[in-house]
Scaffold this active site. Structure first.
Site, PDB file in Angstrom:
ATOM      1  N   HIS A 128     -23.190  69.235  60.132  1.00  0.00           N
ATOM      2  CA  HIS A 128     -22.789  69.423  58.728  1.00  0.00           C
ATOM      3  C   HIS A 128     -22.720  70.891  58.317  1.00  0.00           C
ATOM      4  O   HIS A 128     -22.148  71.218  57.282  1.00  0.00           O
ATOM      5  CB  HIS A 128     -23.715  68.637  57.786  1.00  0.00           C
ATOM      6  CG  HIS A 128     -25.079  69.223  57.590  1.00  0.00           C
ATOM      7  ND1 HIS A 128     -26.191  68.752  58.256  1.00  0.00           N
ATOM      8  CD2 HIS A 128     -25.525  70.237  56.801  1.00  0.00           C
ATOM      9  CE1 HIS A 128     -27.255  69.435  57.859  1.00  0.00           C
ATOM     10  NE2 HIS A 128     -26.879  70.347  56.989  1.00  0.00           N
ATOM     11  N   ASP A 158     -25.665  64.470  64.008  1.00  0.00           N
ATOM     12  CA  ASP A 158     -25.582  65.712  63.231  1.00  0.00           C
ATOM     13  C   ASP A 158     -25.913  66.935  64.085  1.00  0.00           C
ATOM     14  O   ASP A 158     -26.607  67.848  63.644  1.00  0.00           O
ATOM     15  CB  ASP A 158     -26.507  65.662  62.012  1.00  0.00           C
ATOM     16  CG  ASP A 158     -26.138  66.707  60.960  1.00  0.00           C
ATOM     17  OD1 ASP A 158     -25.002  67.206  61.000  1.00  0.00           O
ATOM     18  OD2 ASP A 158     -26.993  67.029  60.120  1.00  0.00           O
ATOM     19  N   SER A 232     -30.972  74.230  57.716  1.00  0.00           N
ATOM     20  CA  SER A 232     -30.274  73.261  58.554  1.00  0.00           C
ATOM     21  C   SER A 232     -29.766  73.900  59.841  1.00  0.00           C
ATOM     22  O   SER A 232     -29.070  74.912  59.809  1.00  0.00           O
ATOM     23  CB  SER A 232     -29.090  72.657  57.801  1.00  0.00           C
ATOM     24  OG  SER A 232     -29.530  71.856  56.740  1.00  0.00           O
TER      25      SER A 232
END
Length: 483
Positions: A128, A158, A232
């Protein structure tokens, strides 16, 4: 005098015992690191090992900034998007006075983190972070910046692999073994939360095997090491200086709750992305759910674990092998299946085209099937007023036969069973949890193929007796019990 000495000796002894008990508890508390013990005793040299780990790890952690170019309405156009004069007047007006203002190109920017796993420039991050990005820039702690390209992405987990071109050998982080990770073990995260580059946070492993509904292969490490937007794709590192997780998600509004992808789950995916640019997974061709206590009791198989087949896709491996809905898969190639998620993970790792042995329970009897695994493809069709409808006053539900028209209306592909088209309020059916759209497959272990089957079985039920219904809701089976 003697009494005073005695009393002080007793007090000293008591304090000594308490002190050693505290030391013992600290030393053997699960997951507590030697650094924490060193801090307790004031051993500065040992405690500074944590700083040394951060210093060694940080050069291999990168800041990732992306830009996505998209076209959309300009500021003025967006403000007056609901006009009182009609579209034609509105468009002519803005074309005359503002030209192309209503269609502008916007640059959507985002920030994330990553870490280098290969001195030649391969970097792991989250999917993402880089998905649909037109430009990707990577910045090292040293200040060097590079343009990066996507090698491969896997949306199911992911995970993404990107690469920078450089003649210099880059610092790398070693991948550890997340299977050996223990709850309570100390870990630290390095990333760029809110764009604050190379921020270090520390905490413990709060839990393992967390399922948060983000995809079919959820198996997250939960940690209270602070993770925020921008973290992230960054690494979660143990006290050996090895990556044991990839920081991925947070709970909105939660404090001290972050999630990381276990590195052992990521290793195979990273290798496939590096070699092929994509991830290939095995496919059995079934929808499944866990063998919950209600279903286990219904089939009289208490104490067993496995995965219940809720749907078999036509012409896929399971269908070709003879596996049917309501079969309970217990083993694959001799390995026991603990849950539906466990089955998905095991099948996903099997090479496409390989033959596997599937052991299952069907109507209480063990059966074995040979199945040839296929490739998983992540991108995969008014009530009649006659005898198709029936009302049950004793339960308070209205049911219908599964005609093609009703199947289209409820968007189902079931061939057998009857469907609940209405649940009356304040009835036994509503209280038991029956819902519109539920498909009744069995009543008291007798198969239901039509309303007539349903009526005949209910007629034989004595007042005050328990009725057990096997219901399919979506892709899952449920057991509904009512009097």
């Amino acid at each position: 005098m003697f009494k005073f000495i005695y009393k002080n000796t007793y007090t000293s002894f008591t304090l000594t015992v308490i002190f050693f008990l505290i030391c013992f508890q600290i030393t053997f508390m699960e997951g507590l690191s030697s650094n924490a013990i060193a801090k307790f005793f004031g051993n500065k040299d040992n405690y500074e090992n944590f700083s040394e780990l951060v210093e060694k790890s940080s050069p291999a952690v990168v800041n990732i900034s992306t830009v996505k170019n998209s076209k959309g309405s300009g500021r003025v156009f967006r403000h007056f998007s609901k006009n009182p004069f009609g579209d034609e007047f509105f468009n002519d007006f803005f074309e005359k006075f503002f030209g192309d203002e209503q269609e502008r190109e916007f640059k959507q920017k985002s920030l994330g983190s990553g870490f280098i796993i290969d001195e030649n420039g391969y970097i792991v991050t989250n999917n993402h972070v880089v998905e649909d990005a037109d430009d990707i820039k990577v910045k090292l702690k040293s200040g060097e910046e590079y343009e990066a390209k996507i090698i491969g992405r896997d949306s199911n987990t992911d995970i993404a692999l990107i690469k920078v071109q450089t003649s210099n050998k880059l610092p790398v982080l070693e991948l550890g073994n997340s299977d050996e990770l223990k709850v309570g073990e100390w870990v630290f995260a390095i990333g760029s939360p809110f764009g604050l580059e190379h921020t270090v946070t520390a905490g413990i492993v709060s839990a393992k095997g967390r399922v948060i509904g983000s995809g079919p292969y959820d198996d997250f490490i939960q940690t209270d090491a602070s993770i925020n937007p921008g973290n992230s794709g960054g690494p979660l590192i143990n006290l050996d200086g090895k990556v044991i997780g990839i920081n991925t998600a947070i709970v909105a509004g939660g404090q001290g709750i972050g999630f990381a992808i276990p590195v052992n789950l990521a290793k195979g995916i990273i290798n496939q992305l590096k070699e092929n640019g994509e991830v290939t997974r095995g496919w059995l061709g079934v929808s499944i759910q866990d063998l919950n206590p209600d279903i286990a009791e219904y089939y009289g198989i208490k104490g067993k674990k496995g995965a219940v087949v809720t749907e078999v896709f036509p012409s896929d491996p399971a269908d070709n092998a003879g596996i049917k809905p309501r079969d309970i898969i217990m083993e694959v190639n001799g390995e026991k299946i603990e849950s539906g998620r466990d089955l998905s993970a095991k099948i996903a790792k099997i090479t496409v085209g390989a033959n596997v042995t599937v052991k299952l329970l069907r109507e209480g009897k063990e059966k074995t099937f040979n199945v040839k695994i296929a490739k998983r493809e992540d991108q995969r069709d008014s009530l009649n007023e006659d005898n198709s409808k029936s009302s049950s006053d004793s339960i308070g539900i209205e049911v219908a036969n599964l005609t093609p028209e009703i199947s289209r209306r409820f968007n189902i592909k079931e061939g057998k069973g009857i469907i609940v088209v209405h649940v009356y309020p304040r009835t036994k059916g509503e209280q038991a949890g029956i819902q519109t759209g539920d498909i009744i497959k069995e009543v008291n272990r007798q198969e239901i193929n039509s309303i007539e089957d349903y009526k005949n079985i209910l007629k034989k039920v004595k007042d005050g007796s328990i009725v057990e219904m096997l219901i399919k809701r979506g892709y899952n089976f449920l057991i509904i019990k009512l009097k």
